[in-house]
Design a protein around this motif. Structure first.
Motif, PDB file in Angstrom:
ATOM      1  N   ASN A  40       0.824  -1.215   0.000  1.00  0.00           N
ATOM      2  CA  ASN A  40       0.000   0.000   0.000  1.00  0.00           C
ATOM      3  C   ASN A  40       0.854   1.260   0.000  1.00  0.00           C
ATOM      4  O   ASN A  40       0.636   2.180  -0.806  1.00  0.00           O
ATOM      5  CB  ASN A  40      -0.933   0.013   1.218  1.00  0.00           C
ATOM      6  CG  ASN A  40      -2.091  -0.953   1.078  1.00  0.00           C
ATOM      7  OD1 ASN A  40      -2.505  -1.283  -0.038  1.00  0.00           O
ATOM      8  ND2 ASN A  40      -2.615  -1.432   2.193  1.00  0.00           N
ATOM      9  N   THR A  41       1.834   1.322   0.909  1.00  0.00           N
ATOM     10  CA  THR A  41       2.628   2.560   0.982  1.00  0.00           C
ATOM     11  C   THR A  41       3.545   2.701  -0.232  1.00  0.00           C
ATOM     12  O   THR A  41       3.939   3.820  -0.572  1.00  0.00           O
ATOM     13  CB  THR A  41       3.438   2.632   2.290  1.00  0.00           C
ATOM     14  OG1 THR A  41       4.264   1.465   2.428  1.00  0.00           O
ATOM     15  CG2 THR A  41       2.517   2.729   3.483  1.00  0.00           C
ATOM     16  N   ASP A  43       2.536   2.286  -3.250  1.00  0.00           N
ATOM     17  CA  ASP A  43       1.722   2.975  -4.255  1.00  0.00           C
ATOM     18  C   ASP A  43       1.294   4.366  -3.819  1.00  0.00           C
ATOM     19  O   ASP A  43       1.296   5.303  -4.628  1.00  0.00           O
ATOM     20  CB  ASP A  43       0.474   2.139  -4.573  1.00  0.00           C
ATOM     21  CG  ASP A  43       0.817   0.830  -5.272  1.00  0.00           C
ATOM     22  OD1 ASP A  43       1.930   0.720  -5.818  1.00  0.00           O
ATOM     23  OD2 ASP A  43      -0.027  -0.085  -5.263  1.00  0.00           O
ATOM     24  N   TYR A  44       0.931   4.519  -2.539  1.00  0.00           N
ATOM     25  CA  TYR A  44       0.269   5.748  -2.108  1.00  0.00           C
ATOM     26  C   TYR A  44       1.172   6.748  -1.395  1.00  0.00           C
ATOM     27  O   TYR A  44       0.849   7.935  -1.331  1.00  0.00           O
ATOM     28  CB  TYR A  44      -0.918   5.407  -1.187  1.00  0.00           C
ATOM     29  CG  TYR A  44      -1.998   4.613  -1.880  1.00  0.00           C
ATOM     30  CD1 TYR A  44      -2.809   5.209  -2.863  1.00  0.00           C
ATOM     31  CD2 TYR A  44      -2.204   3.276  -1.590  1.00  0.00           C
ATOM     32  CE1 TYR A  44      -3.790   4.491  -3.510  1.00  0.00           C
ATOM     33  CE2 TYR A  44      -3.187   2.540  -2.230  1.00  0.00           C
ATOM     34  CZ  TYR A  44      -3.975   3.152  -3.190  1.00  0.00           C
ATOM     35  OH  TYR A  44      -4.947   2.425  -3.836  1.00  0.00           O
ATOM     36  N   CYS A  45       2.290   6.287  -0.840  1.00  0.00           N
ATOM     37  CA  CYS A  45       3.142   7.174  -0.034  1.00  0.00           C
ATOM     38  C   CYS A  45       4.546   7.351  -0.592  1.00  0.00           C
ATOM     39  O   CYS A  45       5.136   8.436  -0.455  1.00  0.00           O
ATOM     40  CB  CYS A  45       3.230   6.646   1.401  1.00  0.00           C
ATOM     41  SG  CYS A  45       1.626   6.452   2.219  1.00  0.00           S
ATOM     42  N   THR A 125       2.960   6.187   8.497  1.00  0.00           N
ATOM     43  CA  THR A 125       1.953   6.683   7.557  1.00  0.00           C
ATOM     44  C   THR A 125       0.529   6.414   8.021  1.00  0.00           C
ATOM     45  O   THR A 125      -0.415   6.857   7.376  1.00  0.00           O
ATOM     46  CB  THR A 125       2.152   6.039   6.171  1.00  0.00           C
ATOM     47  OG1 THR A 125       2.057   4.616   6.299  1.00  0.00           O
ATOM     48  CG2 THR A 125       3.516   6.401   5.591  1.00  0.00           C
ATOM     49  N   THR A 168      -4.340   9.260   2.743  1.00  0.00           N
ATOM     50  CA  THR A 168      -4.373   8.016   1.967  1.00  0.00           C
ATOM     51  C   THR A 168      -4.976   6.868   2.759  1.00  0.00           C
ATOM     52  O   THR A 168      -5.112   5.760   2.241  1.00  0.00           O
ATOM     53  CB  THR A 168      -2.947   7.607   1.538  1.00  0.00           C
ATOM     54  OG1 THR A 168      -2.197   7.192   2.703  1.00  0.00           O
ATOM     55  CG2 THR A 168      -2.228   8.764   0.870  1.00  0.00           C
TER      56      THR A 168
END
Length: 356
Positions: A40-41, A43-45, A125, A168
């Motif tokens: 996840n991080t 892609d998003y962070c 995050t 996010t």
């Protein structure tokens, strides 16, 4: 917001995170920079983080692990250790953990044990990681479904709290982190608890300050007792039963796994009831706490068979000594008591209270 000094690290906030991180890299000139993310991080962070990271000519390697508590294992650690070795990480390398509590816990453990210890930096995050997991130096992984059985207390160099990453985050993850904030109020600061349970009087612009206050509370506790010999035990309120519930729901295929904060919320409700029986917490405060928690957290069905298995799992709690399960309970809001002993019959009563 002003930075917060811990025993061995400093917590920086928002834009200051990148100023201090880039200064650290320029001053210390690590041989390589490794960034641990989950799916996840990544892609998003990660893209946003890399935009603000100034590495100069220092090589950056990104390592990705699967997301979720069920991947917080020694097997994943082995994969990360092997990747560090493959990419020639040495004692002057630095590992940046960009993610929630699973990433910061596991990444901190990997860094603390690779070549007997390399520097690591946490960039949490998730709300849970910002207010709890990334602060205080507790690193580690689960042993099967048993929470955090393998680990070491070792602080990173920097914790960077950039609250814009919360944009996010799914709603259930925000709620999960909120449980730890409520806990900080219950064990340390009644006024903070009252603020958190009356969020209708606040708006989103107040969130940064509430996160800051939560980190201040945790830091005061862990700096006075870094190795959890006394006061730091109070941070386990709600976690004795909460961790057992989380483990039980994680290991049973017919149950929907609970997020950490969801399980801790149940644990806090149960342990608040126990507090009325063992520590003299008033029934009035029991009602106030129950109402405050249930404003945010929905109840979960836990039947009699579930209860038996959950109680059996208490034997693995890390606060135990000499085979005796020890709880953190409340004498009043903001007044915790450690090393409390509770009978299985009282725990069954607490489950009945929760159900009804």
């Amino acid at each position: 917001m002003k930075s917060i000094s811990t025993n061995n690290a400093t917590v920086f906030f928002n834009s200051e995170v990148y100023t201090e991180l880039n200064n650290y890299i320029k001053t210390n000139k690590p041989s390589k920079i490794f960034i641990l993310v989950d799916t996840n991080t990544h892609d998003y962070c990660l893209p946003k983080f890399l935009e603000r990271l100034e590495s100069g000519d220092i090589n950056i390697e990104v390592m990705e692990m699967p997301n979720g508590e069920d991947h917080k294992t020694i097997d994943i650690c082995t994969g990360v250790w092997e990747a560090l070795s493959e990419y020639n990480a040495d004692r002057k390398s630095v590992l940046i953990n960009l993610g929630g509590g699973v990433v910061t816990d596991l990444g901190g453990f990997v860094a603390s044990t690779y070549m007997r210890g390399i520097t690591y930096i946490n960039i949490p995050t998730s709300l849970l990681a910002m207010v709890d997991a990334s602060v205080g130096g507790k690193t580690g992984v689960d042993l099967g479904s048993l929470k955090n059985q393998i680990g070491i207390i070792n602080e990173g160099e920097i914790v960077g709290v950039d609250t814009s990453f919360l944009d996010t985050l799914p709603q259930n993850e925000m709620v999960s982190g909120f449980a730890e904030m409520l806990k900080h109020g219950l064990i340390y600061d009644k006024a903070y608890w009252n603020t958190l349970t009356h969020l209708e009087n606040l708006d989103l612009s107040d969130l940064d300050q509430l996160i800051y206050e939560s980190i201040v509370i945790k830091n005061k506790v862990v700096t006075s007792d870094p190795k959890e010999q006394g006061l730091r035990k109070i941070l386990n309120f709600g976690h004795t039963l909460g961790h057992a519930i989380e483990s039980y729901f994680l290991e049973n295929a017919d149950k929907t796994p609970l997020l950490h904060g969801e399980a801790v919320a149940i644990g806090m409700l149960l342990e608040t009831y126990l507090s009325t029986k063992v520590c003299g917490l008033s029934t009035q405060e029991l009602e106030i706490i129950s109402e405050g928690i249930l404003k945010t957290f929905s109840k979960v069905e836990i039947n009699k068979n579930d209860q038996k298995h959950i109680i059996d799992l208490l034997q693995y709690d890390k606060k135990n000594s000499h085979g005796i399960v020890k709880f953190v309970l409340l004498e009043a809001i903001g007044q915790p008591k450690t090393d409390c002993i509770v009978s299985d019959a009282l725990i069954a009563e607490a489950f009945d209270y929760y159900a009804n």
